[in-house]
Scaffold this motif. Structure first.
Motif, mmCIF file in Angstrom:
data_model
loop_
_atom_site.group_PDB
_atom_site.id
_atom_site.type_symbol
_atom_site.label_atom_id
_atom_site.label_comp_id
_atom_site.label_asym_id
_atom_site.label_seq_id
_atom_site.Cartn_x
_atom_site.Cartn_y
_atom_site.Cartn_z
ATOM 1 N N ASN A 1 0.808 -1.224 0.000
ATOM 2 C CA ASN A 1 0.000 0.000 0.000
ATOM 3 C C ASN A 1 0.838 1.270 0.000
ATOM 4 O OD1 ASN A 1 -2.914 -0.989 0.279
ATOM 5 N ND2 ASN A 1 -1.915 -2.106 1.940
ATOM 6 N N ALA A 2 2.127 1.130 -0.287
ATOM 7 C CA ALA A 2 3.024 2.286 -0.218
ATOM 8 C C ALA A 2 2.615 3.403 -1.164
ATOM 9 C CB ALA A 2 4.462 1.850 -0.512
ATOM 10 N N GLU A 3 2.075 3.044 -2.313
ATOM 11 C CA GLU A 3 1.659 4.085 -3.263
ATOM 12 C C GLU A 3 0.562 4.955 -2.660
ATOM 13 O OE1 GLU A 3 0.875 4.534 -8.048
ATOM 14 O OE2 GLU A 3 0.472 2.596 -7.080
ATOM 15 N N SER A 4 -0.327 4.355 -1.881
ATOM 16 C CA SER A 4 -1.369 5.121 -1.195
ATOM 17 C C SER A 4 -0.787 5.923 -0.045
ATOM 18 C CB SER A 4 -2.451 4.183 -0.648
ATOM 19 O OG SER A 4 -3.032 3.404 -1.662
ATOM 20 N N TYR A 5 0.195 5.357 0.641
ATOM 21 C CA TYR A 5 0.708 5.983 1.849
ATOM 22 C C TYR A 5 1.702 7.104 1.579
ATOM 23 C CZ TYR A 5 -1.237 1.841 4.223
ATOM 24 O OH TYR A 5 -2.063 0.864 4.695
#
Length: 560
Positions: free
Chosen positions: A225-229
């Motif tokens: 979920n790094a792209e969201s975070y």
């Protein structure tokens, strides 16, 4: 913050009646060396933050994940459940910094971190050998607490973005760290925990501890979920860890052969659970879920003594006229289950540890087949739960609507029998109440790792491999493992993948996160929810109560 922890700990001790001994020895100052007398004292302290984690994964955190997304709703049912418009605010994405679920989640996140730090400070000072334990035990215990801190902070990052980073209980009124700083802090905690934690022994039953695989799975979730975070895609990193977990680099685990193995009465024996928190004999562990979902008279259906509040249900798959909605792709969770899927049948408790199905739908009856009547719109009439939302009781001669075609379907138009109800946690009859809420709470399952790996392959264009991974999980839900609707490289797209996440993890408190990862949370329609196109709603506001108690906190962009 230490004062809060001390009060909480003392209250817990009082509940356990540990202060009622008449031969107590009093100290001018309580220190770890005076308080911890044996191994049992150490484990009692170590697992106090896990008790908080068990509470944390349910209630308001669950509600923020599910009632804001496309699978669940709490409709107004006549005179019930308007709640000052609260449920509609979450459903229509109109929440405010003053809403209680948001404040409870901010506070619960930092309380979890504080509990871990408090215990960690005490255990780090102990001489484990004097307590008939080893230095290796101490390292593992401290690593568990680091991993649990990372768990709380990762959920906080998901809900709010950057939060104040505490590494001890000495600071107060700290400002918020940036998203990137909190992400890095979580990453470091998990990387260190992976190195320090032991592997769970093969065939060892789950007992709630965090092992190496759980920290690795959390790191995979963080990268996934790094792209969201932090606006940085890290699917390659997530893929590598997921592959290692499935290849048993962090211990031996496997998909359960039974669909309800990870959820049933004896799920602590499931080979699929990477981390689950015990709840056995804690008879109120799931009372919030029961109260939210089940009708006042559903106690007769379960042959139980518990009363529900009849609020929540799945969002409808069908229009009032019975036709399946076709104007939107998300939601419609019940209809997304393929015909023949053994989970799709009504829940029935067969005695002992045996049960089938996970929904309440259709005519509501007692175990011996007698109709169960309603008490509101269908007072003294048999209840039938429908996969629709509408005031069907107001259709007919001399009533509000002349025909079903005129019925509106929206949050304000529910009835007491509105919506399919989920039974993800099995409920025995009252004669077997020793099993009630005995199932552990699954926090991370191996099936999630399969789906993480599948999505990473999908994003790389490897559709056949993605489909294969999903199908390895799907097949257990059909007789003889023959799936009439398998995922293929030709039918797999963004929406089919989101559907598969929805089907397998329905009601497990993750849906909002999955929608955000696919940029669908604020851009897509479902049932009567229209997209806001407001990206700031991908995060909740910093609560008013948090800011009023700490002038160094700043609100999230887009919120006053």
């Amino acid at each position: 913050m230490r004062i809060i922890i001390t009060i909480t700990a003392c209250f817990s001790l009082l509940l356990m009646q540990s202060c009622l001994k008449l031969d107590q020895e009093f100290y001018s100052e309580v220190t770890p060396s005076t308080f911890f007398k044996n191994k049992s004292d150490v484990y009692a302290a170590l697992y106090r933050p896990f008790t908080h984690a068990r509470w944390y994964v349910g209630e308001d955190r669950w509600r923020l994940q599910e009632y804001t997304a496309d699978n669940f709703a709490i409709t107004t049912k006549g005179r019930h459940w308007y709640n000052g418009g609260e449920n509609e605010r979450y459903h229509y994405h109109r929440w405010t910094p003053d809403d209680n679920w948001i404040w409870g989640t901010w506070r619960g996140t930092l309380m979890g971190v504080a509990l871990c730090l408090d215990v960690k400070s005490d255990l780090a000072q102990l001489d484990y050998e004097k307590l008939t334990m080893t230095a290796e035990d101490q390292v593992a215990h401290l690593a568990q607490l680091d991993a649990l801190i990372a768990f709380f902070y990762m959920r906080g990052l998901d809900y709010f973005g950057g939060m104040p980073i505490f590494t001890s209980l000495e600071g107060e009124s700290l400002p918020r760290n940036t998203d990137e700083e909190l992400f890095k802090h979580i990453e470091t905690l998990l990387q260190n925990a992976i190195e320090a934690l032991p592997e769970k022994a093969q065939d060892q039953e789950t007992e709630g501890s965090l092992y190496k695989v759980a920290a690795a799975a959390m790191l995979a979730q963080l990268y996934f979920n790094a792209e969201s975070y932090i606006s940085k895609p890290m699917y390659t990193e997530a893929k590598a860890i997921a592959t290692d977990i499935i290849d048993n680099k962090y211990g031996t685990y496997s998909l359960d052969g039974d669909w309800n193995g990870p959820h049933g009465f004896n799920n602590n024996k499931s080979p699929e659970l990477l981390w689950a928190i015990p709840s056995k004999f804690k008879y109120l562990q799931y009372d919030w879920f029961y109260a939210d979902f089940y009708h006042y008279n559903t106690r007769q259906y379960f042959d139980q003594d518990m009363g529900g509040n009849n609020g929540a249900h799945l969002t409808p798959s069908r229009q009032p006229n019975g036709n399946v909605y076709t104007s939107f792709k998300l939601g419609k969770p019940y209809e997304k289950f393929t015909a023949g899927d053994v989970r799709k049948q009504p829940y029935v408790y067969n005695g002992g540890d045996d049960y089938e199905g996970m929904f309440i739908i259709g005519p509501h009856k007692t175990p011996d087949g007698r109709p169960i009547n309603g008490g509101e719109e269908y007072k003294d009439k048999p209840l039938t739960f429908v996969d629709q939302v509408g005031r069907f009781s107001e259709v007919g001669p001399d009533k509000k609507y002349n025909s079903i075609e005129q019925l509106p379907s929206k949050m304000s138009e529910g009835e007491e029998n509105t919506g399919v109800r989920l039974v993800k946690v099995p409920i025995p009859n009252i004669g077997n109440n020793d099993k009630r809420w005995g199932a552990y709470n699954p926090v991370i399952r191996l099936a999630e790792i399969y789906y993480i790996l599948a999505e990473c392959h999908f994003r790389e264009g490897n559709l056949a491999e993605a489909a294969s991974l999903v199908n390895q999980v799907r097949k257990r839900n059909f007789a003889d493992q023959v799936d009439p609707n398998p995922v293929t490289s030709t039918n797999l797209d963004k929406y089919r993948l989101l559907d598969e996440w929805s089907i397998e993890f329905l009601g497990e408190g993750r849906r909002r996160t999955d929608l955000i990862r696919w940029n669908a949370f604020v851009t897509e329609s479902w049932w009567d929810h229209q997209p806001s196109q407001s990206a700031h709603l991908n995060r909740f506001p910093v609560p008013t109560q948090a800011i009023s108690g700490n002038n160094n906190l700043q609100p999230n962009p887009g919120y006053n």
